[in-house]
Design a protein around this motif. Sequence first.
Motif, PDB file in Angstrom:
ATOM      1  N   UNK A   1      65.982 -28.922  20.562  1.00  0.00           N
ATOM      2  CA  UNK A   1      66.649 -27.865  19.799  1.00  0.00           C
ATOM      3  C   UNK A   1      66.798 -26.568  20.574  1.00  0.00           C
ATOM      4  N   UNK A   2      66.188 -26.486  21.752  1.00  0.00           N
ATOM      5  CA  UNK A   2      66.173 -25.275  22.563  1.00  0.00           C
ATOM      6  C   UNK A   2      65.440 -24.134  21.858  1.00  0.00           C
ATOM      7  N   UNK A   3      64.661 -24.478  20.848  1.00  0.00           N
ATOM      8  CA  UNK A   3      63.864 -23.483  20.120  1.00  0.00           C
ATOM      9  C   UNK A   3      62.656 -23.065  20.957  1.00  0.00           C
ATOM     10  N   UNK A   4      62.365 -21.776  20.997  1.00  0.00           N
ATOM     11  CA  UNK A   4      61.162 -21.290  21.661  1.00  0.00           C
ATOM     12  C   UNK A   4      60.118 -20.933  20.608  1.00  0.00           C
ATOM     13  N   UNK A   5      58.867 -21.132  20.988  1.00  0.00           N
ATOM     14  CA  UNK A   5      57.789 -20.860  20.033  1.00  0.00           C
ATOM     15  C   UNK A   5      56.560 -20.383  20.776  1.00  0.00           C
ATOM     16  N   UNK A   6      55.943 -19.287  20.327  1.00  0.00           N
ATOM     17  CA  UNK A   6      54.714 -18.828  20.978  1.00  0.00           C
ATOM     18  C   UNK A   6      53.494 -19.575  20.443  1.00  0.00           C
ATOM     19  N   UNK A   7      52.634 -19.991  21.347  1.00  0.00           N
ATOM     20  CA  UNK A   7      51.341 -20.584  20.970  1.00  0.00           C
ATOM     21  C   UNK A   7      50.279 -19.537  21.278  1.00  0.00           C
ATOM     22  N   UNK A   8      49.680 -18.991  20.242  1.00  0.00           N
ATOM     23  CA  UNK A   8      48.819 -17.827  20.397  1.00  0.00           C
ATOM     24  C   UNK A   8      47.397 -18.202  20.810  1.00  0.00           C
ATOM     25  N   UNK A   9      46.811 -17.341  21.613  1.00  0.00           N
ATOM     26  CA  UNK A   9      45.441 -17.565  22.092  1.00  0.00           C
ATOM     27  C   UNK A   9      44.480 -17.698  20.922  1.00  0.00           C
ATOM     28  N   UNK A  10      44.618 -16.842  19.905  1.00  0.00           N
ATOM     29  CA  UNK A  10      43.679 -16.882  18.788  1.00  0.00           C
ATOM     30  C   UNK A  10      43.764 -18.194  18.028  1.00  0.00           C
ATOM     31  N   UNK A  11      44.977 -18.799  17.963  1.00  0.00           N
ATOM     32  CA  UNK A  11      45.117 -20.093  17.301  1.00  0.00           C
ATOM     33  C   UNK A  11      44.492 -21.211  18.134  1.00  0.00           C
ATOM     34  N   UNK A  12      44.617 -21.105  19.466  1.00  0.00           N
ATOM     35  CA  UNK A  12      43.901 -22.048  20.322  1.00  0.00           C
ATOM     36  C   UNK A  12      42.401 -21.936  20.066  1.00  0.00           C
ATOM     37  N   UNK A  13      41.943 -20.696  19.837  1.00  0.00           N
ATOM     38  CA  UNK A  13      40.522 -20.483  19.562  1.00  0.00           C
ATOM     39  C   UNK A  13      40.084 -21.165  18.285  1.00  0.00           C
ATOM     40  N   UNK A  14      40.926 -21.084  17.242  1.00  0.00           N
ATOM     41  CA  UNK A  14      40.599 -21.753  15.976  1.00  0.00           C
ATOM     42  C   UNK A  14      40.512 -23.260  16.179  1.00  0.00           C
ATOM     43  N   UNK A  15      41.480 -23.818  16.898  1.00  0.00           N
ATOM     44  CA  UNK A  15      41.486 -25.248  17.169  1.00  0.00           C
ATOM     45  C   UNK A  15      40.276 -25.636  18.004  1.00  0.00           C
ATOM     46  N   UNK A  16      39.953 -24.785  18.969  1.00  0.00           N
ATOM     47  CA  UNK A  16      38.802 -25.027  19.835  1.00  0.00           C
ATOM     48  C   UNK A  16      37.512 -25.059  19.019  1.00  0.00           C
ATOM     49  N   UNK A  17      37.378 -24.145  18.061  1.00  0.00           N
ATOM     50  CA  UNK A  17      36.182 -24.113  17.216  1.00  0.00           C
ATOM     51  C   UNK A  17      36.081 -25.359  16.347  1.00  0.00           C
ATOM     52  N   UNK A  18      37.230 -25.847  15.852  1.00  0.00           N
ATOM     53  CA  UNK A  18      37.225 -27.044  15.014  1.00  0.00           C
ATOM     54  C   UNK A  18      36.776 -28.281  15.790  1.00  0.00           C
ATOM     55  N   UNK A  19      37.068 -28.293  17.089  1.00  0.00           N
ATOM     56  CA  UNK A  19      36.723 -29.451  17.912  1.00  0.00           C
ATOM     57  C   UNK A  19      35.316 -29.357  18.491  1.00  0.00           C
TER      58      UNK A  19
END
Length: 311
Positions: free
Chosen positions: A48-66
């Motif tokens: 789709x040529x869509x751009x999307x930011x993946x935020x550091x804080x969201x990586x942190x949430x995912x990291x905590x869940x794992x």
Amino acid sequence: MNDDAWSELRSQCDTIESGAELVTPLSERPFTVDSIEADRIVVRFGDSDETRPLWREQFGVFDDQLEGQAMAIDDLQPGVEPYAAVLTLSAAYTVDDDTIVNAPANATGGESPFLVPAAEARTPPERVHDDAVLLAHLIDRLEVDEPSALEGLATDSLTDYYVLASDVQRGADGIRTGARDELLERLGPDQELHGHFGTVRRTTRTRRQPKADETVLAALDDRGIPREWVLGVDSRKLDVVLSVTDLSADEVYDTTEDVYVQKIGVDEDEKYARLQGLANRLAELEDAEGEPLRDELEEIEERLEEALTAT
């Protein structure tokens, strides 16, 4: 996500080879890393040529869940999929039995089952282009200007020549089919469409296939036509008879053999490496030495355009 883990993840994204892409684990949407910022990793989706930011804080949430546990890939939500794919590039995570686990001892930084190498990520038209470039280069290098020249080729060169020609034909037929379907949407009855290199029109071919035996035989009976006129030997049934009796195939079949060359393997990695070598050589021609070649190509294109517009 602490500073060291975030820095390492950003570094792994930065080292992804040019042309490679990631795919989301469930929906299999291809995307590439568009830019790497201090607080986010921006990705671009290829469908789709869509751009999307993946935020550091969201990586942190995912990291905590794992932390200390595994997460099944089937449980990932659509919005989390890109985060999961990128996170598996980290030296702290790996994928085991369709689950993402925090297992540094088993993980290798920069590797991920969701990372598609550049050679594999190419689209069908790109593959045709690349194979055609390789074939054109091989023809030029081997000086194959007529069929008789093939007799003097070394066996390995002749094999490469055949494989590349086969790949170009197969790939071109694939994109030709796509172009045909699109043209059929634009072509009306008895209409012709013209391009610079040729003309196309809609053509209808009629293919007939007998209806069910009962339908055909009933139609013959209604008109008093003997069934024997259309009954013949069914090769499928004949094969069954051969398998369960002592009847010999030579008694019921005339056999001929066609000998041909079958392509049974293609080394895509070698092809891609050769292509990269050609690309590097072309880049070296960007200096004054390559200017005459570019001028010649432009002149040929201009003459071709003039000839086509004059007809």
